[in-house]
Design a protein around this motif. Structure first.
Motif, PDB file in Angstrom:
ATOM      1  N   ILE A  42      -6.836  -7.288   7.922  1.00 23.11           N
ATOM      2  CA  ILE A  42      -7.330  -6.688   6.689  1.00 23.11           C
ATOM      3  C   ILE A  42      -7.585  -5.218   6.987  1.00 23.11           C
ATOM      4  N   CYS A  43      -6.842  -4.346   6.305  1.00 20.36           N
ATOM      5  CA  CYS A  43      -6.862  -2.915   6.618  1.00 20.36           C
ATOM      6  C   CYS A  43      -7.213  -2.119   5.365  1.00 20.36           C
ATOM      7  N   LEU A  44      -8.074  -1.145   5.522  1.00 20.32           N
ATOM      8  CA  LEU A  44      -8.387  -0.212   4.452  1.00 20.32           C
ATOM      9  C   LEU A  44      -7.703   1.116   4.761  1.00 20.32           C
ATOM     10  N   VAL A  45      -6.952   1.615   3.783  1.00 15.61           N
ATOM     11  CA  VAL A  45      -6.239   2.877   3.982  1.00 15.61           C
ATOM     12  C   VAL A  45      -6.547   3.823   2.819  1.00 15.61           C
ATOM     13  N   ASP A  46      -6.445   5.109   3.070  1.00 17.53           N
ATOM     14  CA  ASP A  46      -6.639   6.121   2.035  1.00 17.53           C
ATOM     15  C   ASP A  46      -5.574   5.947   0.954  1.00 17.53           C
ATOM     16  N   GLY A  87     -13.330  -1.552  -8.548  1.00 19.68           N
ATOM     17  CA  GLY A  87     -11.913  -1.392  -8.798  1.00 19.68           C
ATOM     18  C   GLY A  87     -11.553  -0.109  -9.524  1.00 19.68           C
ATOM     19  N   ILE A  88     -10.402   0.449  -9.163  1.00 24.50           N
ATOM     20  CA  ILE A  88      -9.851   1.612  -9.845  1.00 24.50           C
ATOM     21  C   ILE A  88      -8.400   1.307 -10.180  1.00 24.50           C
ATOM     22  N   PHE A 120       5.142   2.386   1.594  1.00 23.58           N
ATOM     23  CA  PHE A 120       4.227   2.029   2.671  1.00 23.58           C
ATOM     24  C   PHE A 120       4.065   0.519   2.783  1.00 23.58           C
ATOM     25  N   LEU A 121       3.816  -0.143   1.645  1.00 24.51           N
ATOM     26  CA  LEU A 121       3.606  -1.593   1.680  1.00 24.51           C
ATOM     27  C   LEU A 121       4.862  -2.326   2.132  1.00 24.51           C
ATOM     28  N   ASP A 122       6.018  -1.905   1.639  1.00 20.09           N
ATOM     29  CA  ASP A 122       7.274  -2.549   2.055  1.00 20.09           C
ATOM     30  C   ASP A 122       7.508  -2.380   3.551  1.00 20.09           C
ATOM     31  N   PHE A 123       7.274  -1.167   4.047  1.00 17.24           N
ATOM     32  CA  PHE A 123       7.572  -0.897   5.456  1.00 17.24           C
ATOM     33  C   PHE A 123       6.689  -1.723   6.380  1.00 17.24           C
ATOM     34  N   VAL A 124       5.393  -1.801   6.097  1.00 16.99           N
ATOM     35  CA  VAL A 124       4.472  -2.510   6.996  1.00 16.99           C
ATOM     36  C   VAL A 124       4.416  -4.005   6.703  1.00 16.99           C
ATOM     37  N   GLY A 125       5.095  -4.460   5.638  1.00 15.64           N
ATOM     38  CA  GLY A 125       5.007  -5.872   5.263  1.00 15.64           C
ATOM     39  C   GLY A 125       3.630  -6.224   4.738  1.00 15.64           C
ATOM     40  N   GLY A 126       3.044  -5.300   3.986  1.00 11.97           N
ATOM     41  CA  GLY A 126       1.661  -5.456   3.557  1.00 11.97           C
ATOM     42  C   GLY A 126       1.506  -6.156   2.225  1.00 11.97           C
ATOM     43  N   HIS A 127       0.434  -6.930   2.118  1.00  8.47           N
ATOM     44  CA  HIS A 127       0.044  -7.554   0.860  1.00  8.47           C
ATOM     45  C   HIS A 127      -1.045  -6.686   0.217  1.00  8.47           C
ATOM     46  N   ARG A 128      -0.803  -6.234  -0.985  1.00  9.60           N
ATOM     47  CA  ARG A 128      -1.751  -5.378  -1.697  1.00  9.60           C
ATOM     48  C   ARG A 128      -2.875  -6.249  -2.246  1.00  9.60           C
ATOM     49  N   VAL A 155      -9.941   3.704  -1.504  1.00 10.20           N
ATOM     50  CA  VAL A 155      -9.143   3.015  -0.496  1.00 10.20           C
ATOM     51  C   VAL A 155      -8.283   1.920  -1.120  1.00 10.20           C
ATOM     52  N   LEU A 156      -7.209   1.636  -0.429  1.00  6.68           N
ATOM     53  CA  LEU A 156      -6.348   0.509  -0.735  1.00  6.68           C
ATOM     54  C   LEU A 156      -6.605  -0.553   0.331  1.00  6.68           C
ATOM     55  N   VAL A 157      -6.890  -1.773  -0.100  1.00  6.02           N
ATOM     56  CA  VAL A 157      -7.109  -2.882   0.840  1.00  6.02           C
ATOM     57  C   VAL A 157      -5.783  -3.619   1.011  1.00  6.02           C
ATOM     58  N   VAL A 158      -5.319  -3.654   2.239  1.00  2.00           N
ATOM     59  CA  VAL A 158      -3.995  -4.207   2.550  1.00  2.00           C
ATOM     60  C   VAL A 158      -4.145  -5.335   3.564  1.00  2.00           C
ATOM     61  N   GLY A 159      -3.415  -6.415   3.359  1.00  2.00           N
ATOM     62  CA  GLY A 159      -3.403  -7.514   4.314  1.00  2.00           C
ATOM     63  C   GLY A 159      -2.076  -7.596   5.031  1.00  2.00           C
ATOM     64  N   LEU A 160      -2.119  -7.834   6.355  1.00  2.00           N
ATOM     65  CA  LEU A 160      -0.902  -7.990   7.159  1.00  2.00           C
ATOM     66  C   LEU A 160      -0.925  -9.355   7.831  1.00  2.00           C
TER      67      LEU A 160
END
Length: 368
Positions: free
Chosen positions: A300-304, A266-267, A232-240, A322-327
């Protein structure tokens, strides 16, 4: 040129929910509107910007106001035709195509419904590459385009053409009309020639939304030797940025906007750390252990954590993981003119904008 059917609309809606960066409204009601129009009127032809003839006139279609109220009222079958008629008569020009003004949320869907009902193409372009809370926050403002004349109509049949001296005045006056009319309007604004669209539009954004939606839907099937999260992160170019469980959500309504802050414990590999994300409709700033990791205009996106489906700000609940992802945002937002419109200081954040990839490099991070 290609045709958009029901599955394409489903994927565009899912991808647009991610590009909404927490805001833009849940595309669900817009998706139902678009699918209903396509089933009744036939599939929509989507064209690239290079397929639009020189001299063409484009009429964006959008909703303005509270997405929760739109979910109650919906958009009628005749409202787009009335907007089309108002714009055609006012400008004295034939409308060649429609387009989304923003890629994120509900406004990714309404132009599809408009194109189906009006029998015109939709252009694969928008003016944000994401969602923003205010009307003037589009790349066309950077290019000097005017939001007005802006046509508007409510579900009762009240309608009008608004003309203002600046795009910020358009936002302020149109927001007042929206409130007076019950919280939501169907609008057409930033009507423009194709030359402006070519120079300042975010090209290929609907296709990107569709590809992101398909990737989310098939992440577990297509991951291969990667984990679904890595895929998912690779495809969208996301920063974890962070992985956590929601421990608190603070919300308040000021004016016509939802302001708030979501706090995360944090988890997993982030256990022992704390983060928060501030939002004004859309997510504006992500902070982990007191350090800013991303700000607007980056997304800044929050995803399940399991499905990677986007979690908008109005769906944030205690205990949700949630996972916080930056694009990375569209390049025009990183110019000074772009930052004046949508940079962190415009929203009251006491920080200068630093591109998310630079912040990631400083802490030794990357895309995964």
């Amino acid at each position: 040129m290609r045709e958009l059917g029901v599955q394409e609309i489903e994927d565009i809606a899912l991808g647009a929910a991610l590009l909404g960066a927490g805001g833009g409204g849940d595309p669900y009601i817009g998706k139902l509107t678009a699918i209903g129009a396509v089933k009744e009127c036939g599939s929509v032809k989507m064209i690239g910007i290079d397929e639009v003839p020189d001299g063409s006139f484009i009429m964006p279609a959008a909703s303005m106001g509270a997405p929760s109220i739109l979910a109650e009222k919906g958009v009628g079958a005749n409202e787009f035709a009335k907007l089309f008629d108002m714009i055609t008569r006012f400008y004295g020009k034939e409308v060649y195509a429609t387009m989304p003004i923003e890629a994120g949320g509900v406004n990714s869907m309404l132009p599809i419904a408009a194109a189906a009902r009006l029998g015109i193409p939709m252009v694969d372009v928008d003016g944000m590459g994401r969602a923003f809370p205010e009307l003037q926050m589009v790349t066309f403002t950077i290019g000097g385009a005017s939001a007005t004349p802006m046509a508007w109509i409510d579900e009762k049949g009240n309608s009008g053409i608004l003309s203002t001296i600046t795009n910020k005045w358009t936002e302020d006056i149109a927001r007042s009309i929206t409130t007076q009319c019950g919280g939501t309007l169907t609008t057409s604004l930033f009507c423009m020639d194709v030359e402006t669209l070519r120079q300042y539009g975010v090209h290929g954004i609907v296709t990107r939304s569709e590809e992101i939606g398909r990737a989310i839907r098939l992440a577990k099937d297509n991951a291969g030797d990667k984990t679904p999260e890595e895929y998912f992160l690779d495809f969208v170019g996301g920063h974890r940025l962070f992985k956590g469980k929601i421990s608190d959500v603070l919300r308040e309504v000021r004016g016509s906007f939802n302001f708030g802050k979501v706090v995360l414990d944090g988890i997993g590999d982030c256990k022992g750390s704390e983060a928060y994300v501030e939002f004004q409709n859309e997510n504006l700033c992500a902070v982990v252990d007191g350090e800013i990791l991303a700000t607007t205009p980056d997304l800044i996106c929050l995803v399940d954590t399991e499905t990677f489906r986007p979690v908008p700000t109005d769906a944030l609940k205690y205990g949700k993981r949630v996972l916080v992802v930056g694009l990375e945002c569209f390049h025009l937002w990183r110019t000074q003119a772009g930052l004046d419109l949508v940079g962190p200081r415009y929203f009251g954040i006491d920080a200068d904008y630093i591109p998310i990839e630079e912040l990631a490099a400083k802490r030794g991070g990357g895309h995964v």
